[in-house]
Design a protein around this motif. Structure first.
Motif, short mmCIF file in Angstrom:
data_model
loop_
_atom_site.label_atom_id
_atom_site.label_comp_id
_atom_site.label_asym_id
_atom_site.label_seq_id
_atom_site.Cartn_x
_atom_site.Cartn_y
_atom_site.Cartn_z
N ARG A 265 -9.46 -9.08 -8.58
CA ARG A 265 -8.01 -9.13 -8.52
C ARG A 265 -7.54 -10.55 -8.81
O ARG A 265 -8.08 -11.53 -8.29
N LEU A 266 -6.53 -10.63 -9.68
CA LEU A 266 -6.04 -11.95 -10.09
C LEU A 266 -5.25 -12.64 -8.98
O LEU A 266 -5.05 -13.87 -9.03
N ASP A 267 -4.83 -11.92 -7.97
CA ASP A 267 -4.13 -12.56 -6.86
C ASP A 267 -5.08 -13.18 -5.85
O ASP A 267 -4.68 -13.73 -4.82
N GLY A 268 -6.38 -13.09 -6.12
CA GLY A 268 -7.37 -13.72 -5.26
C GLY A 268 -7.77 -12.88 -4.08
O GLY A 268 -8.50 -13.37 -3.20
N SER A 269 -7.38 -11.62 -4.04
CA SER A 269 -7.68 -10.80 -2.86
C SER A 269 -9.09 -10.22 -2.88
O SER A 269 -9.49 -9.59 -1.90
N GLY A 270 -9.82 -10.44 -3.96
CA GLY A 270 -11.22 -10.05 -3.90
C GLY A 270 -11.67 -9.09 -4.98
O GLY A 270 -11.00 -8.89 -6.01
N GLU B 220 -10.06 -20.49 -15.91
CA GLU B 220 -8.95 -20.38 -14.97
C GLU B 220 -7.60 -20.41 -15.67
O GLU B 220 -6.65 -19.74 -15.24
N ARG B 221 -7.50 -21.17 -16.76
CA ARG B 221 -6.22 -21.22 -17.48
C ARG B 221 -5.83 -19.84 -17.99
O ARG B 221 -4.67 -19.42 -17.84
N GLU B 222 -6.81 -19.10 -18.57
CA GLU B 222 -6.52 -17.76 -19.07
C GLU B 222 -6.20 -16.83 -17.90
O GLU B 222 -5.29 -15.98 -17.99
N ALA B 223 -6.92 -17.00 -16.80
CA ALA B 223 -6.64 -16.16 -15.63
C ALA B 223 -5.22 -16.38 -15.13
O ALA B 223 -4.52 -15.44 -14.76
N GLU B 224 -4.78 -17.64 -15.13
CA GLU B 224 -3.43 -17.95 -14.68
C GLU B 224 -2.38 -17.34 -15.60
O GLU B 224 -1.33 -16.84 -15.16
N THR B 225 -2.65 -17.38 -16.91
CA THR B 225 -1.72 -16.78 -17.88
C THR B 225 -1.52 -15.30 -17.59
O THR B 225 -0.37 -14.81 -17.53
N TRP B 226 -2.57 -14.59 -17.37
CA TRP B 226 -2.45 -13.15 -17.11
C TRP B 226 -1.87 -12.87 -15.73
O TRP B 226 -1.15 -11.88 -15.55
N ARG B 227 -2.14 -13.78 -14.81
CA ARG B 227 -1.55 -13.61 -13.48
C ARG B 227 -0.03 -13.73 -13.56
O ARG B 227 0.71 -12.96 -12.94
N GLU B 228 0.43 -14.71 -14.34
CA GLU B 228 1.87 -14.91 -14.49
C GLU B 228 2.52 -13.73 -15.20
O GLU B 228 3.69 -13.41 -14.95
N MET B 229 1.79 -13.08 -16.12
CA MET B 229 2.34 -11.92 -16.83
C MET B 229 2.47 -10.70 -15.93
O MET B 229 3.18 -9.75 -16.26
N GLY B 230 1.75 -10.70 -14.82
CA GLY B 230 1.81 -9.56 -13.91
C GLY B 230 0.62 -8.65 -13.95
O GLY B 230 0.65 -7.56 -13.35
N CYS B 231 -0.46 -9.04 -14.63
CA CYS B 231 -1.68 -8.23 -14.64
C CYS B 231 -2.33 -8.29 -13.27
O CYS B 231 -2.33 -9.33 -12.60
N GLY B 232 -2.93 -7.17 -12.86
CA GLY B 232 -3.48 -7.11 -11.52
C GLY B 232 -4.97 -7.40 -11.44
O GLY B 232 -5.43 -8.02 -10.47
N PRO C 28 -26.00 -8.74 -5.10
CA PRO C 28 -25.53 -9.28 -3.80
C PRO C 28 -25.37 -10.80 -3.80
O PRO C 28 -24.50 -11.33 -3.11
N ASP C 29 -26.20 -11.51 -4.59
CA ASP C 29 -26.15 -12.97 -4.57
C ASP C 29 -25.14 -13.55 -5.54
O ASP C 29 -24.86 -14.76 -5.48
N THR C 30 -24.59 -12.74 -6.42
CA THR C 30 -23.71 -13.28 -7.46
C THR C 30 -22.28 -12.79 -7.35
O THR C 30 -21.45 -13.15 -8.19
N LEU C 31 -21.96 -12.01 -6.35
CA LEU C 31 -20.58 -11.54 -6.21
C LEU C 31 -19.67 -12.74 -5.93
O LEU C 31 -19.96 -13.57 -5.06
N PRO C 32 -18.57 -12.84 -6.66
CA PRO C 32 -17.66 -13.98 -6.47
C PRO C 32 -17.04 -13.97 -5.06
O PRO C 32 -16.84 -12.91 -4.47
N THR C 33 -16.77 -15.16 -4.59
CA THR C 33 -16.08 -15.27 -3.29
C THR C 33 -14.59 -15.06 -3.49
O THR C 33 -14.00 -15.62 -4.42
N PRO C 34 -13.98 -14.21 -2.73
CA PRO C 34 -12.55 -13.97 -2.91
C PRO C 34 -11.75 -15.26 -2.85
O PRO C 34 -12.07 -16.18 -2.10
N ARG C 35 -10.69 -15.36 -3.67
CA ARG C 35 -9.83 -16.53 -3.75
C ARG C 35 -9.22 -16.82 -2.38
O ARG C 35 -8.67 -15.94 -1.71
N GLY C 36 -9.33 -18.08 -1.96
CA GLY C 36 -8.73 -18.49 -0.69
C GLY C 36 -9.61 -18.28 0.50
O GLY C 36 -9.22 -18.64 1.62
N SER C 37 -10.81 -17.73 0.29
CA SER C 37 -11.69 -17.51 1.45
C SER C 37 -12.44 -18.77 1.82
O SER C 37 -12.54 -19.70 1.04
#
Length: 717
Positions: A483-488, A679-691, A708-717
């Protein structure tokens, strides 16, 4: 009065004449002398016994004067009967009896003895004559019987030969060594149509077909000379009486006389004209297309090989490989009968196109044709030929009042004869045709040798892909959808990876593209889904509760059995169906693919989530979003590239993509993107409203044990 007291004749010397020992000695000496005079086919003991009896008869004759003649003839006959018939057998016998009797009984009995010896001689002579006569008669009868038997067998043999000669369906002719006819049977007349009277002025050489005459004449001469084969067996042509040729199986041999010298030829002819024509027809059908009569691929290849051998080494050959465009529309819309008519028309027009050229037109099957042209000064250039092909095909064919036309994509390969190889030319032309078809309808492409290694490798990989799947060369890899909002983490997206036996590694998109060529698209999909679902069950058992997203190709998504296959996999495990998300391409559910849309509804009813990928924002796509139970849509990669490569975010094309977000939301779905690199591309799509987004920025695909060892950490965690 008994024998012991019977009165003796006057002068009889009974005791002396009945001396058994004397009789036996006489018989032994008699037998010994006869054995030197003739062969007696009896045992020695038997001979002595018979001679003892004869001595008794001789002594009896001396005692009975009246029986001398009778007994003498009897003794002579018995000697002949026992085969004592040698040249000196009689003199030896008479001399022995004379000496023994005179020495035993003295001169008183001389007169009687002479009568006895004369009687023996007479009896012997008479018996010998009778024996000779009997033997002569027996021999004569045996000879007569043998001759009669031989005559009967000869007559039967001649009758059998005459019957076979007359009734056999195989033509038989007996000729002399010059070829003049001596005798022919009715079948010969029937097979070749000649009356026997007409053959009297002909020789068998007159019946040979001109193209086979030299060979057959030489073969007949060789048979007569005896220097080679003993007979001739071959299929050759003869001439019928009406001038037509007759294919015949010839069997020729030589009849020799008692001295071994050749006397006549026997020629047997079996008419195989119909068989030859049938075999020729079968050969033609095996090498030609049934519908058009054009050479097929096999025959074309043979002719191509022959051309590369026989044509000048410095000359050039051009091979055109044609594929008719959109022909299924004609078959589906107007019927296969109309399609067949158009195919035959195409064949005739292609022949018309190269009329006057040194060229060969063939049909490879289906909607594919080929033209081989020997390039000469007057031969048009390749672009002109391709243009001429499509100009001819564009002229409508009117069937039932409807004008129908065709167009073709063309692959072209040119080779100098000295550098060409038949199979490689066919492969190169096929590669060029596929490239032309990928560019659109009515396109042509010249084979590019610089791309040949890459294309050949790709073709080889497509060919061995089924074996690679069977041998366990494929893996399922997973990458995160975040999720581009960092929720995981939203889901793990499954994909394919193929570590080929040649050491190369192909990613998901490459695997799907090759699968379309190799025909294992559905098998690959089923294997991937089963493998990923089994892995998901293991993760959940270990406490890693994630959702699985599975992207499908158009062919995989529009398979009518998709829903049934997914149901079977879900039934094999105890897990919430909502943990599975299928991502289908819009191409699989658009148009008249109603079964594919029904599959989406069936899977939704089971609890399986569905999203669509390849979204370009067309009205039809927006309508499908509203009508189907779809909660997410993934933007087409080409639109993602437009936004990524734009230097100004306010250009119209970027604004057009930006405006798609609210339209998608209005249809009740969320917009997802892929290929996010930083991250720049991620921010562009986040601003457009992509989920939701995926791409290298969030992690590359990994194998299941690394998840299990490579799953990204949710944004803000």
């Amino acid at each position: 009065m008994d024998e012991g007291t019977a009165a003796e004749p006057p002068g009889a010397l009974v005791p002396q004449r009945r001396d058994a020992e004397w009789r036996a000695n006489v018989a032994r000496r008699w037998a010994a002398q006869l054995s030197t005079a003739s062969y007696i086919p009896l045992a020695r003991a038997t001979v002595e016994q018979v001679l003892t009896e004869l001595v008794d008869r001789v002594v009896a004759a001396l005692d009975e004067p009246s029986a001398v003649d009778e007994i003498g003839r009897e003794v002579g006959a018995r000697l002949v009967e026992m085969h004592a018939t040698g040249e000196s057998s009689l003199p030896l016998s008479l001399n022995l009896l004379r000496d023994e009797l005179v020495g035993r009984f003295g001169d008183d009995e001389v007169h009687r003895m002479l009568r006895l010896v004369a009687a023996i001689a007479a009896g012997y002579a008479a018996a010998d004559r009778e024996s000779t006569f009997v033997q002569q008669e027996t021999l004569k009868k045996a000879l007569l019987r043998s001759k009669l038997k031989a005559d009967r067998e000869l007559a039967a043999s001649e009758a059998r030969f005459s019957e076979v000669f007359t009734t056999t369906p195989i033509g038989i002719a007996i000729t002399d060594l010059e070829g003049k006819f001596v005798q022919v049977n009715p079948a010969w007349e029937y097979v070749l149509g000649y009356q026997e009277s007409a053959l009297t002025s002909m020789t068998i050489h007159d019946l040979f077909h001109p193209e086979d005459a030299e060979y057959l004449s030489a073969a007949y001469r060789e048979l007569a000379e005896g220097g080679g084969a003993k007979r001739l067996s071959d299929r050759k042509r003869l001439l019928r009486a009406n001038g037509e040729e007759a294919w015949a199986y010839l069997a020729v041999s030589v009849l020799r006389g008692s001295d071994g010298a050749p006397g006549n030829f026997v020629t047997m002819v079996e008419d195989i004209t119909e068989l030859h024509m049938l075999q020729a027809r079968f050969r033609y059908q095996a090498l030609h297309d049934v519908l058009t009569g054009l050479p097929n691929r096999q025959y074309f290849f043979t002719r191509l090989e022959a051309a590369l051998v026989n044509f000048p080494r410095e000359s050039w050959m051009t091979l055109y490989h044609l594929g008719l465009d959109g022909f299924e529309v004609i078959n589906d819309g107007l019927g296969y009968e109309v399609g067949d008519i158009l195919i035959k028309t195409v064949a005739r027009r292609l022949e018309q196109l190269v009329e006057g050229e040194e060229a060969l037109v063939a049909r490879f099957g289906g909607t594919e044709f080929a033209i081989l042209v020997w390039q000469q000064e007057k031969t048009p250039a390749v672009p002109e030929v391709v243009q001429g092909i499509n100009d001819l095909l564009a002229e409508p064919v009117y069937i039932g009042g409807q004008g129908i036309a065709a167009s073709a994509s063309v692959g072209v390969v040119q080779r100098r004869v000295a550098d060409a190889e038949a199979s490689h030319m066919l492969w190169a032309a096929d590669v060029a045709l596929r490239r032309a078809e990928a560019a659109g309808k009515r396109q042509w492409a010249l084979f590019d040798p610089d791309r040949a290694p890459e294309e050949q490798i790709e073709s080889r990989l497509a060919a061995v892909m089924p074996g690679g799947l069977e041998q366990g060369e494929f893996d399922v890899v997973y990458r995160p959808l975040m999720r581009l909002d960092g929720s995981g983490l939203v889901a793990l997206e499954a994909g394919l990876r193929w570590d080929t036996a040649e050491g190369t590694t192909l990613d998901h998109d490459e695997c799907l593209r090759l699968a379309e060529r190799s025909g294992v698209t559905l098998s690959l999909r089923d294997w991937m889904l089963k493998t990923a679902w089994k892995q998901l069950l293991e993760w959940h058992a270990d406490g890693l509760e994630v959702q699985l997203s599975l992207p499908l190709s158009p062919n995989q998504g529009q398979d009518p059995d998709l829903a049934a296959m997914v149901h079977r996999i879900l039934d094999a495990g105890d897990l919430d169906p909502g943990r599975l998300r299928l991502c289908l391409p819009f191409a699989a559910i658009s148009g008249d693919n109603e079964e594919s849309r029904d599959n989406v509804r069936f899977l939704s009813n089971r609890g399986v989530r569905t999203s669509l990928h390849g979204f370009q924002g067309s009205p039809e796509e927006l309508r499908l979003l509203r009508e189907l139970p779809v909660d997410a849509v993934r933007l087409a990669d080409e639109l993602v590239a437009i936004v990524r490569d734009a230097e100004d975010p306010d250009v119209p094309e970027v604004q057009a993509v930006r405006n798609l977000v609210p339209l998608v939301r209005a249809c009740g779905a969320e917009l997802w993107v892929g290929g996010v690199r930083d991250e720049r591309e991620a921010e562009t799509w986040r601003e457009m409203g992509c989920g939701v987004a995926a791409g290298p920025h969030f992690g590359d695909p990994v194998l299941s044990f690394d998840v299990p060892d490579t799953l990204p950490t949710p944004r803000g965690s």
